[in-house]
Write an enzyme that holds these catalytic residues in place. Structure first.
Site, PDB file in Angstrom:
ATOM      1  N   ASP A  13       0.804  -1.224   0.000  1.00  0.00           N
ATOM      2  CA  ASP A  13       0.000   0.000   0.000  1.00  0.00           C
ATOM      3  C   ASP A  13       0.836   1.274   0.000  1.00  0.00           C
ATOM      4  OD1 ASP A  13      -2.213  -1.710   0.175  1.00  0.00           O
ATOM      5  OD2 ASP A  13      -2.036  -1.782   2.350  1.00  0.00           O
ATOM      6  N   LYS A  16       1.821   1.991  -5.192  1.00  0.00           N
ATOM      7  CA  LYS A  16       2.342   1.411  -6.436  1.00  0.00           C
ATOM      8  C   LYS A  16       1.377   1.658  -7.594  1.00  0.00           C
ATOM      9  CE  LYS A  16       2.386  -2.569  -4.358  1.00  0.00           C
ATOM     10  NZ  LYS A  16       2.146  -2.204  -2.945  1.00  0.00           N
ATOM     11  N   GLY A  40      -4.574  -4.359  -3.600  1.00  0.00           N
ATOM     12  CA  GLY A  40      -5.592  -3.319  -3.702  1.00  0.00           C
ATOM     13  C   GLY A  40      -4.892  -2.035  -4.058  1.00  0.00           C
ATOM     14  N   HIS A  41      -5.088  -1.590  -5.293  1.00  0.00           N
ATOM     15  CA  HIS A  41      -4.423  -0.368  -5.746  1.00  0.00           C
ATOM     16  C   HIS A  41      -5.480   0.690  -6.028  1.00  0.00           C
ATOM     17  CE1 HIS A  41      -1.006  -2.947  -6.164  1.00  0.00           C
ATOM     18  NE2 HIS A  41      -1.484  -3.579  -7.210  1.00  0.00           N
ATOM     19  N   THR A  42      -5.341   1.851  -5.422  1.00  0.00           N
ATOM     20  CA  THR A  42      -6.249   2.953  -5.707  1.00  0.00           C
ATOM     21  C   THR A  42      -5.571   3.903  -6.670  1.00  0.00           C
ATOM     22  OG1 THR A  42      -7.104   2.777  -3.478  1.00  0.00           O
ATOM     23  CG2 THR A  42      -7.630   4.792  -4.672  1.00  0.00           C
ATOM     24  N   GLN A 223       1.774  -6.487  -3.495  1.00  0.00           N
ATOM     25  CA  GLN A 223       2.360  -6.648  -2.152  1.00  0.00           C
ATOM     26  C   GLN A 223       3.696  -5.889  -2.080  1.00  0.00           C
ATOM     27  OE1 GLN A 223       1.073  -9.737  -3.853  1.00  0.00           O
ATOM     28  NE2 GLN A 223      -0.699  -8.672  -3.092  1.00  0.00           N
ATOM     29  N   GLY A 301     -10.759  -3.390   3.753  1.00  0.00           N
ATOM     30  CA  GLY A 301     -11.291  -2.302   4.561  1.00  0.00           C
ATOM     31  C   GLY A 301     -10.702  -2.242   5.963  1.00  0.00           C
TER      32      GLY A 301
HETATM   33  P1  GDP Z   1      -0.742   0.227  -3.565  1.00  0.00           P
HETATM   34  O1  GDP Z   1      -1.379  -1.004  -3.080  1.00  0.00           O
HETATM   35  O2  GDP Z   1       0.728   0.261  -3.350  1.00  0.00           O
HETATM   36  O3  GDP Z   1      -1.110   0.564  -4.987  1.00  0.00           O
HETATM   37  O4  GDP Z   1      -1.308   1.415  -2.667  1.00  0.00           O
HETATM   38  P2  GDP Z   1      -2.847   1.625  -2.204  1.00  0.00           P
HETATM   39  O5  GDP Z   1      -3.623   2.121  -3.372  1.00  0.00           O
HETATM   40  O6  GDP Z   1      -3.340   0.441  -1.481  1.00  0.00           O
HETATM   41  O7  GDP Z   1      -2.666   2.750  -1.106  1.00  0.00           O
HETATM   42  C1  GDP Z   1      -2.110   3.976  -1.404  1.00  0.00           C
HETATM   43  C2  GDP Z   1      -3.151   5.084  -1.150  1.00  0.00           C
HETATM   44  O8  GDP Z   1      -2.481   6.331  -1.090  1.00  0.00           O
HETATM   45  C3  GDP Z   1      -4.181   5.227  -2.249  1.00  0.00           C
HETATM   46  O9  GDP Z   1      -5.387   5.615  -1.658  1.00  0.00           O
HETATM   47  C4  GDP Z   1      -3.630   6.348  -3.122  1.00  0.00           C
HETATM   48  O10 GDP Z   1      -4.645   7.067  -3.804  1.00  0.00           O
HETATM   49  C5  GDP Z   1      -2.963   7.205  -2.098  1.00  0.00           C
HETATM   50  N1  GDP Z   1      -1.762   7.950  -2.530  1.00  0.00           N
HETATM   51  C6  GDP Z   1      -0.776   7.535  -3.370  1.00  0.00           C
HETATM   52  N2  GDP Z   1       0.209   8.462  -3.423  1.00  0.00           N
HETATM   53  C7  GDP Z   1      -0.168   9.475  -2.596  1.00  0.00           C
HETATM   54  C8  GDP Z   1       0.428  10.711  -2.189  1.00  0.00           C
HETATM   55  O11 GDP Z   1       1.535  11.069  -2.595  1.00  0.00           O
HETATM   56  N3  GDP Z   1      -0.282  11.462  -1.283  1.00  0.00           N
HETATM   57  C9  GDP Z   1      -1.485  11.093  -0.788  1.00  0.00           C
HETATM   58  N4  GDP Z   1      -2.088  11.890   0.095  1.00  0.00           N
HETATM   59  N5  GDP Z   1      -2.067   9.943  -1.149  1.00  0.00           N
HETATM   60  C10 GDP Z   1      -1.429   9.142  -2.026  1.00  0.00           C
HETATM   61  P1  IMO Z   2      -0.884  -4.256  -2.209  1.00  0.00           P
HETATM   62  O1  IMO Z   2      -0.519  -4.781  -3.574  1.00  0.00           O
HETATM   63  C1  IMO Z   2      -0.832  -4.848   2.089  1.00  0.00           C
HETATM   64  C2  IMO Z   2      -0.889  -8.994   3.530  1.00  0.00           C
HETATM   65  C3  IMO Z   2      -2.133  -9.467   4.262  1.00  0.00           C
HETATM   66  C4  IMO Z   2      -1.487 -10.496   5.197  1.00  0.00           C
HETATM   67  C5  IMO Z   2      -0.408 -11.114   4.343  1.00  0.00           C
HETATM   68  C6  IMO Z   2      -0.794 -12.430   3.685  1.00  0.00           C
HETATM   69  O2  IMO Z   2      -2.170  -3.512  -2.183  1.00  0.00           O
HETATM   70  O3  IMO Z   2       0.234  -3.520  -1.586  1.00  0.00           O
HETATM   71  P2  IMO Z   2      -2.395 -13.053   1.661  1.00  0.00           P
HETATM   72  O4  IMO Z   2      -3.871 -12.809   1.454  1.00  0.00           O
HETATM   73  O5  IMO Z   2      -1.546 -12.437   0.600  1.00  0.00           O
HETATM   74  O6  IMO Z   2      -2.070 -14.491   1.899  1.00  0.00           O
HETATM   75  O7  IMO Z   2      -2.059 -12.298   3.053  1.00  0.00           O
HETATM   76  O8  IMO Z   2      -0.095 -10.152   3.330  1.00  0.00           O
HETATM   77  N1  IMO Z   2      -1.156  -8.421   2.192  1.00  0.00           N
HETATM   78  C7  IMO Z   2      -1.082  -7.112   1.911  1.00  0.00           C
HETATM   79  N2  IMO Z   2      -0.868  -6.044   2.707  1.00  0.00           N
HETATM   80  N3  IMO Z   2      -0.976  -4.664   0.772  1.00  0.00           N
HETATM   81  C8  IMO Z   2      -1.168  -5.718  -0.053  1.00  0.00           C
HETATM   82  O9  IMO Z   2      -1.204  -5.611  -1.390  1.00  0.00           O
HETATM   83  C9  IMO Z   2      -1.269  -7.021   0.514  1.00  0.00           C
HETATM   84  N4  IMO Z   2      -1.460  -8.264   0.015  1.00  0.00           N
HETATM   85  C10 IMO Z   2      -1.368  -9.111   1.047  1.00  0.00           C
HETATM   86  O10 IMO Z   2      -2.744  -8.424   4.967  1.00  0.00           O
HETATM   87  O11 IMO Z   2      -0.859  -9.835   6.267  1.00  0.00           O
HETATM   88 MG    MG Z   3      -2.801  -1.650  -1.721  1.00  0.00          MG
END
Ligand code: GDP
Ligand code: IMO
Ligand code: MG
Length: 427
Positions: A13, A16, A40-42, A223, A301
């Site tokens: 998170d 990426k 989960g990528h937003t 991840q 969530g």
């Molecule tokens: P990922 O799994 O690595 O793609 O990351 P996630 O999407 O799970 O979580 C990153 C969150 O941070 C998302 O809600 C993005 O929209 C948000 N985000 C990414 N870069 C920035 C930033 O530079 N500033 C802020 N405030 N939010 C960001």
């Molecule tokens: P992104 O791509 C954060 C964590 C789970 C758990 C462990 C194993 O959005 O960064 P799994 O379901 O993969 O067997 O769970 O890995 N986990 C993540 N934590 N971001 C993720 O993906 C994750 N994918 C798995 O919470 O601790």
């Molecule tokens: Mg994520």
């Protein structure tokens, strides 16, 4: 610069999805090489917000060919749901390619993920419950089902029989659940075959030919480094190689093809699920980061655990991934703090560790040795050059750069595509 890798440098998170999306206009292919719909990528594009799980974030860029590589575990029902949701919003998904060698998450993998977590009790991993671990376990155990198996009913039936044989004993005798029939599984998976068929390809061949032709290919990690099954905080990890090494095995390109490896890293740290986390905060500051940073999982969530930036982990990530660059994200979230603590080393029962301790128990006992940097109060969400940042924010970034093992090439100051400072171009 034909092959670029983007990986998470912490526990996931990091942003990426945003980083990949941003490079989307400059690349021809975006490849997912590990994990599945546990990611989960937003991605925020103007007023539109997209949540992607199984599909690579590059799918949002017109003209890009998204690829699901052989290293991914594919829940086909989720794949179709995500595709339908994007089509409904006007996104062209017609170029998607899926490796014929990718493994399939069957319904019983999801069941097993949930029951085994329950069975582990307080030793649970805190998985996403998507069947990821059980699907990879079958792959390594050589009883997995691959995408190509869906196109021959006899083979599919044989594979499912082989896979379910031991599992039904486990489900019934150990977990006290009902047995899963071969017929119901065959029926469910066969129903996907026709729609899936046109997407299926020899993606290793496609990608190598693309690289030969001088096309630009971006590999998007799911991840992150500390969740990597080999290099992460085992056993509190996912079941795939989320580090740069996973690109080669998970997509069928050789290491000599890779030109650049970008580690996405937050200006602080978060973690979802169980496992050690040395800089974790259990106080108001943790709550501040969670609330200000919107740190709630995109997939489950769940509130994310929050803590300060950990330079030991940054250095470790730079090392095991061979990072050429960092993309530092969410710097804006730190605005308003009087001072910003950074973990520079660990104290383990009186011994200082500047590098990741080898021993898992040492890491569990690691206490952060903190250095404090002066904060800033100015709104930085409109900054577009490094010089636009207040002096203290610049100093914070430079300090992190000095201790993290690679240059901070991109800085995120907000969730939108535009809210980015590029110090060194990545493509
Ligand atoms: P990922 O799994 O690595 O793609 O990351 P996630 O999407 O799970 O979580 C990153 C969150 O941070 C998302 O809600 C993005 O929209 C948000 N985000 C990414 N870069 C920035 C930033 O530079 N500033 C802020 N405030 N939010 C960001
Ligand atoms: P992104 O791509 C954060 C964590 C789970 C758990 C462990 C194993 O959005 O960064 P799994 O379901 O993969 O067997 O769970 O890995 N986990 C993540 N934590 N971001 C993720 O993906 C994750 N994918 C798995 O919470 O601790
Ligand atoms: Mg994520």
């Amino acid at each position: 610069m034909p092959a670029i890798v983007v990986v998470g440098a912490q526990w996931g998170d990091e942003g990426k999805g945003k980083a990949t999306d941003q490079l989307g206009s400059q690349v021809d292919f975006v490849v997912k090489f590990n994990g599945g719909n546990n990611a989960g990528h937003t991605v925020v594009v103007g007023s539109e917000k997209y949540a992607l799980h199984l599909l690579p974030s590059g799918i949002l860029s017109p003209g890009v060919t998204p690829v699901i590589g052989n290293g991914v575990v594919v829940d086909i029902e989720v794949l179709f749901q995500e595709l339908d949701a994007l089509v409904a919003r006007g996104v062209d998904v017609s170029r998607l390619l899926v490796s014929s060698a990718a493994h399939v998450i069957a319904p019983f993998h999801r069941t097993l993920d949930k029951v085994s977590e329950r069975f582990l009790g307080k030793r649970r991993i805190g998985t996403t419950g998507r069947g990821i671990g059980p699907a990879y376990a079958d792959k390594i155990n050589r009883v997995g089902i691959r995408v190509q198996d869906l196109f021959d009913e006899n083979i599919l039936r044989q594979k499912i029989e082989g896979s379910l044989d031991q599992k039904n004993h486990l489900l019934v005798k150990v977990y006290n659940r009902r047995a899963i029939t071969v017929d119901e599984t065959v029926e469910e998976l066969l129903a996907y075959a026709e729609r899936l068929r046109p997407m299926v390809a020899d993606t290793s061949l496609v990608l190598n030919e693309a690289l030969d032709a001088g096309k630009t290919v971006l590999f998007e990690g799911g991840q992150a480094t500390m969740l990597d099954v080999d290099h992460g905080t085992y056993p509190f990890v996912t079941s795939s190689n989320a580090t740069a090494g996973g690109v080669c095995t998970g997509s069928g390109i050789g290491p000599t093809r890779i030109d650049r490896v970008v580690g996405v890293i937050k200006a602080y740290t978060t973690r979802v699920g169980e496992g050690p986390f040395p800089t974790e905060l259990h106080d108001d500051m943790g709550e501040f980061l969670r609330t200000t940073g919107g740190e709630f999982g995109v997939t489950t969530g769940r509130p994310r655990r929050c803590g300060w930036y950990d330079a030991v982990i940054a250095r470790y990530s730079a090392r095991v991934n061979g990072l050429t660059d960092f993309a530092l994200t969410k710097l804006d979230v730190l605005t308003g703090l009087e001072q910003i603590p950074v973990c520079v080393a660990y104290d383990v029962d009186g011994t200082r560790f500047d590098e990741m301790p080898l021993d898992q128990s040492d890491f569990h006992h690691a206490k952060p040795i903190l250095e404090y940097f002066p904060g800033w109060t100015e709104d930085i969400t409109g900054a577009r050059t490094f010089e636009d940042l207040p002096a203290n924010a610049q100093a914070y970034v430079l300090a992190l750069e000095g201790m993290s093992g690679s240059r901070m090439s991109v800085i995120g100051v907000g969730p939108d595509r535009e809210q980015t400072i590029v110090r060194h171009e990545l493509v």
